[in-house]
Design an enzyme around this catalytic site. Structure first.
Site: not given
Ligand code: NAP
Length: 508
Positions: A184, A241-242, A245-246, A265, A302, A391
């Protein structure tokens, strides 16, 4: 200069480029905007069914064939090097040198997995020979090895458009294991995702693999991610990711009628323990290194070391002054998405709003940009405000002044699960460091002495994971060759005729 790669704006599903009525527009920092199809549950279903069909042959390919396939993907990525750099820098705003380095890391890890599977150690083959004379019951012949788990769903990460995305570590380790992959794509870099998918497709054709072995579904809606995690033919998920979300997707994976492993992660503050002798001897140098690590990639790693803990005193003041001077020199830069920049400011303002921190450097960056923020607090305040333990994704640093060694150890006990913990120490700090080690070993997947956690080596002995919320499974890593374990499962063969054993168990 004309753009050298013009995306089709389509999904790649089992060798076919497929469009759709609904589209979303990319939002690059520079360069042209393109429209991309919005993938839904229907596209995920097609991709998962093709992956399942491909698994019957791909799961049984020889290690030599899979190694050749991984190397072909690396070659095809290199063949598109300039076009990848162009579109990835435009979409992410990351500098050319960083993207070139990340591309090298991506092809390097594909080749590393090729060599790794050729050696065969990862199969962990075991044999307990039969003993028909054993009393009171005869002992059977048992042979065991690791088999691929089945089709794997991968979420491209926003912060590594190449190394943790379409052909990144999750995809490379799953393909190495013998698992077809459905990605995805992350909507922050859909064009980069498409050109890398094109490279994988070219490798599939060159090597003659089943086209269902890889699909990319582009999307900017939740439906696609949710459909991937809940699809009955998907056997495991890789996610970066977050934490929010994770965790939501992890919960979905566990709520399925047949739960599957979800390797997420997530978040980490990667604490730095500045021990007193090291701080006195070279506090300014450590501060400069910390400032550089904290702001690398606009803090969007991260492994970003967001918190530094030191014993209170004049050496902390020197450290803070040096960190402030170093951070002041860092210009504000664009973040990966406007949403991430907004989330950064919200997270930072939430911490400042707690009224238990003192701001040493406050960025005035707006829009998609961010600049470094430096704050300080006391150990007592840090311990009594759990919001300080979370974080803040971006160039955000907080220095915690612990009143004594006991308080420093208590802070170590109270940090959540981490990807990394670091000790800055000299010989005179050994006793304090030794008292922290048993605590830190329980907290993090990687412990570092006198260094910084950004710049994760891709190798056999790397561990990039840790107790929750660093990851959703502390037993494994998303970087390095051990990552292949996530997509394997052991199968034992009891008294099985040799003719029915997998090739890798023949002759054992
Ligand atoms: P994210 O919001 O967690 O999204 C990552 C992926 O997961 C996207 O493809 C998103 O798709 C999907 N997703 C998230 N929540 C979902 C849900 N409830 N149901 C279905 N799919 C879901 O991360 P991001 O867009 O990369 O960045 C946002 C935040 O994530 C940052 O501000 C940061 O805090 C964190 N982040 C952390 C790391 C790390 O390495 N720890 C890396 C990157 C980002 P959709 O957007 O289409 O929902």
């Amino acid at each position: 200069m004309p753009q050298s790669f013009k995306p089709r704006g389509k999904h790649l599903i089992a060798g076919e480029w497929v469009g759709g009525e609904k589209t979303f527009a990319s939002d690059p920092v520079t360069g042209p905007t393109y429209d991309f199809a919005v993938g839904s549950a229907a596209e995920v279903d097609k991709a998962a069914k093709a992956a399942e069909e491909a698994f019957w042959t791909y799961g049984a390919t020889s290690r030599a064939d899979r190694a050749a396939f991984l190397r072909a993907i690396a070659d095809e990525i290199e063949a598109r090097a300039e076009a990848i750099t162009e579109i990835a820098t435009q979409e992410s705003g990351l500098p050319e040198a960083r993207i070139n380095g990340e591309r090298g890391r991506t092809t390097g890890q594909l080749r590393l997995f090729a060599s790794h599977i050729e050696k065969g150690d990862y199969l962990d083959r075991r044999h307990d020979p039969a003993n028909p004379d054993r009393q009171p019951a005869p002992k059977p012949d048992l042979k065991l090895m690791q088999l691929p788990i089945g089709p794997v769903g991968v979420f491209g990460a926003s912060n590594f458009p190449l190394a943790f995305s379409t052909a990144g570590g999750d995809t490379a380790s799953a393909l190495a294991a013998g698992c077809p992959v459905v990605v995805k794509g992350h909507q922050a870099h859909p064009g980069t995702g498409e050109i890398v998918a094109e490279a994988i497709e070219a490798a599939i054709r060159k090597i003659g693999q089943h086209p269902g072995v890889f699909s990319l579904v582009q999307s900017n809606i939740r439906e696609a991610g949710e459909a991937l995690v809940t699809h009955p033919l998907i056997r495991a998920i890789g996610f970066t990711g977050s934490t929010g979300g994770g965790r939501a997707l992890f919960n979905l994976a566990q709520a399925r009628p047949e739960p599957i492993p979800f390797y997420g992660e997530l978040g980490s503050i990667n604490p730095q323990f500045l021990l007193p002798a090291a701080l006195a001897a070279r506090g300014e140098k450590i501060a400069e290194g910390w400032a550089a690590s904290l702001t690398m990639g606009v803090g969007q790693f991260c492994t970003n070391p967001g918190v530094a803990i030191a014993l209170d005193g004049s050496d902390v003041e020197t450290f803070l002054d040096a960190a402030q001077i170093a951070l002041q020199k860092i210009a504000e830069q664009p973040m990966l998405t406007a949403g991430i920049a907004q989330a950064y400011r919200t997270g930072r303002d939430k911490v400042i709003g707690l009224n238990c921190v003192r701001s040493r450097l406050a960025s005035k960056a707006e829009g998609r940009h961010a600049g470094p923020d430096l704050l300080e607090t006391t150990g007592e305040e840090w311990l009594s405000n759990p919001a300080l333990h979370e974080e803040v994704f971006g160039p955000f640093g907080i220095v915690v002044r612990a009143k004594n060694e006991d308080e420093m150890r208590e802070i170590a006990r109270r940090v959540e699960g981490q990807l990394t913990c670091t000790l800055h120490m000299d010989d005179a700090d050994t006793a304090l460091a030794a008292s922290l080690m048993p605590i830190l070993q329980r907290k993090a997947g990687r412990l570092i002495a006198n260094g910084f956690p950004t710049g994760v080596e891709v190798s056999d002995a790397m561990m990039h994971g840790g107790p929750y919320p660093a990851s959703t499974n502390a037993s494994t890593t998303s970087v390095g060759t051990l990552a292949i374990r996530r997509f394997l499962r052991p199968v034992a063969y009891q008294d099985m005729p040799a003719s029915l054993l997998p090739g890798d168990l023949q002759g054992l």
